[in-house]
Design an enzyme around this catalytic site. Structure first.
Site, PDB file in Angstrom:
ATOM      1  N   CYS A 160       1.592   4.181  -4.878  1.00 12.44           N
ATOM      2  CA  CYS A 160       1.582   3.857  -3.448  1.00 12.44           C
ATOM      3  C   CYS A 160       0.610   2.714  -3.171  1.00 12.44           C
ATOM      4  O   CYS A 160      -0.599   2.916  -3.106  1.00 12.44           O
ATOM      5  CB  CYS A 160       1.201   5.088  -2.632  1.00 12.44           C
ATOM      6  SG  CYS A 160       1.163   4.787  -0.848  1.00 12.44           S
ATOM      7  N   CYS A 163      -1.348   3.121   0.072  1.00 11.68           N
ATOM      8  CA  CYS A 163      -2.443   4.101  -0.032  1.00 11.68           C
ATOM      9  C   CYS A 163      -3.652   3.539  -0.763  1.00 11.68           C
ATOM     10  O   CYS A 163      -4.793   3.743  -0.352  1.00 11.68           O
ATOM     11  CB  CYS A 163      -1.962   5.352  -0.775  1.00 11.68           C
ATOM     12  SG  CYS A 163      -0.460   6.098  -0.133  1.00 11.68           S
ATOM     13  N   ASP A 164      -3.400   2.840  -1.865  1.00 12.57           N
ATOM     14  CA  ASP A 164      -4.478   2.497  -2.796  1.00 12.57           C
ATOM     15  C   ASP A 164      -4.767   1.004  -2.954  1.00 12.57           C
ATOM     16  O   ASP A 164      -5.717   0.629  -3.635  1.00 12.57           O
ATOM     17  CB  ASP A 164      -4.161   3.076  -4.182  1.00 12.57           C
ATOM     18  CG  ASP A 164      -4.024   4.592  -4.148  1.00 12.57           C
ATOM     19  OD1 ASP A 164      -4.749   5.224  -3.366  1.00 12.57           O
ATOM     20  OD2 ASP A 164      -3.170   5.140  -4.874  1.00 12.57           O
TER      21      ASP A 164
END
Length: 337
Positions: A160, A163-164
């Protein structure tokens, strides 16, 4: 199709015949059953429990969902200093338990949604009858199957970018895949990272023409055509990838690529298989819901989180739909009890 039927008077000690020929004598009843945990499931549990519906939850194989494999979560509201994924999921679980949710460990292995009460088989040995069902089983990111993907999970390997990606500002990263998802991830990461490599098995991209043009016009994205990932290396964290160029041809060669982050973008598989005989899904398997709600095509059955969201796949959006599912279920039960 009748929603009430043969199991209305089945007591907890009676036997239910299963399609596979097995007899299951352990039968239990509840008003609201939540299958799956994570932000969607736990939020649904919090709302349902506070509405005095006394929900029962089965967490599935991965209690807490995908976020339990994430080290730092910095984009969920309310955590100004960030929090680890496992800690955040434990907080949500405790909050759901505080209001009376009956949280259990177990895997839903079969479903019968043909009539009410709905019947969910747990671990092939117990049946839960429920008046309403909230599905929060999520979606599983597809991986290449390399041992190094598990070895460096949360330490350089991610599925992701949204997300990261923040953790790789100014660094060099690689994205595996050649479809629209990979193109979107690469473009997103290009706004944060110093350099983005796209590792593509073929000599063409599968992404749409529009997405291809965006990739080609992003200066810090480099496509490594006809490359396959053989492994990763690094001391505790990802420091590089071992690639095979033009595998199976006379020009085959091994390439060492120095990177700090390795992003998988080869798709997700919604965990919806046991419901497909009853619920409408798209061609990939995401459960279809009525726009603006979490309602499925079966009254009393609701889907929330990544099992019905192929677009955003974020903890905060999953939590939002978990809230919606509990409220949809509460209203439906009030009208149909």
């Amino acid at each position: 199709m009748a929603l009430f039927g043969k199991l209305d008077n089945l007591d907890a000690g009676q036997t239910e015949d299963q399609p596979n020929g097995k007899e299951i004598s352990d039968v239990e009843k509840t008003r609201v059953l939540i299958i799956g945990s994570g932000p969607a499931g736990y939020t649904a549990a919090i709302y349902a429990a506070r509405a005095n519906l006394k929900p029962m939850m089965y967490e599935g194989l991965q209690p807490g969902g995908q976020l339990t494999t994430t080290t730092e979560v910095e984009n969920f509201p309310g955590y100004p200093s960030g929090i680890t994924g496992p800690e955040m999921m434990e907080d949500l679980k405790k909050q759901a338990e505080r209001f009376g949710t009956d949280i259990r460990f177990g895997l839903a292995t079969d479903a019968d949604l043909s009539e009410r009460p709905f019947k969910i088989t747990i671990d092939d040995k117990k049946i839960i009858e429920t008046d309403s069902l909230i599905i929060a089983t999520g979606a599983t990111a597809k991986y290449l199957g390399l041992e190094d993907e598990s070895k460096y999970a949360g330490s350089g390997v991610s599925a992701c970018a949204t997300c990261d990606g923040f953790f790789y500002r100014g660094k060099d990263v690689a994205v595996v895949g050649g479809g629209d998802t990979a193109a979107e991830e690469a473009i997103y990461l290009a706004g944060l990272a110093n350099k983005v490599y796209m590792i593509v098995r073929r000599d063409v991209l599968r992404a749409s023409k529009v997405m291809q043009e965006r990739v080609f016009n992003t200066p810090n994205i480099e496509i490594l055509w006809e490359h396959q990932t053989k492994g990763l290396y690094g001391d505790g964290v990802v420091e590089g990838a071992i690639l095979t160029k033009k595998k199976g041809t006379p020009e085959e060669e091994e390439v060492m690529l120095k990177i700090d982050g390795f992003f998988l973008a080869i798709g997700h598989k919604p965990n919806s298989d046991i419901f497909k005989d009853y619920l409408d899904t798209d061609q990939v398997g995401y459960i279809k819901t009525i726009p603006g709600t979490t309602k499925t095509n079966v009254p009393g059955v609701y889907a929330c989180g990544d099992v019905q969201d192929s677009v955003y796949r974020q903890a905060v959006t999953a939590a939002g739909t978990g809230c919606m599912a509990a409220m949809d279920a509460e209203r439906w039960l009030a009208e149909n009890s």
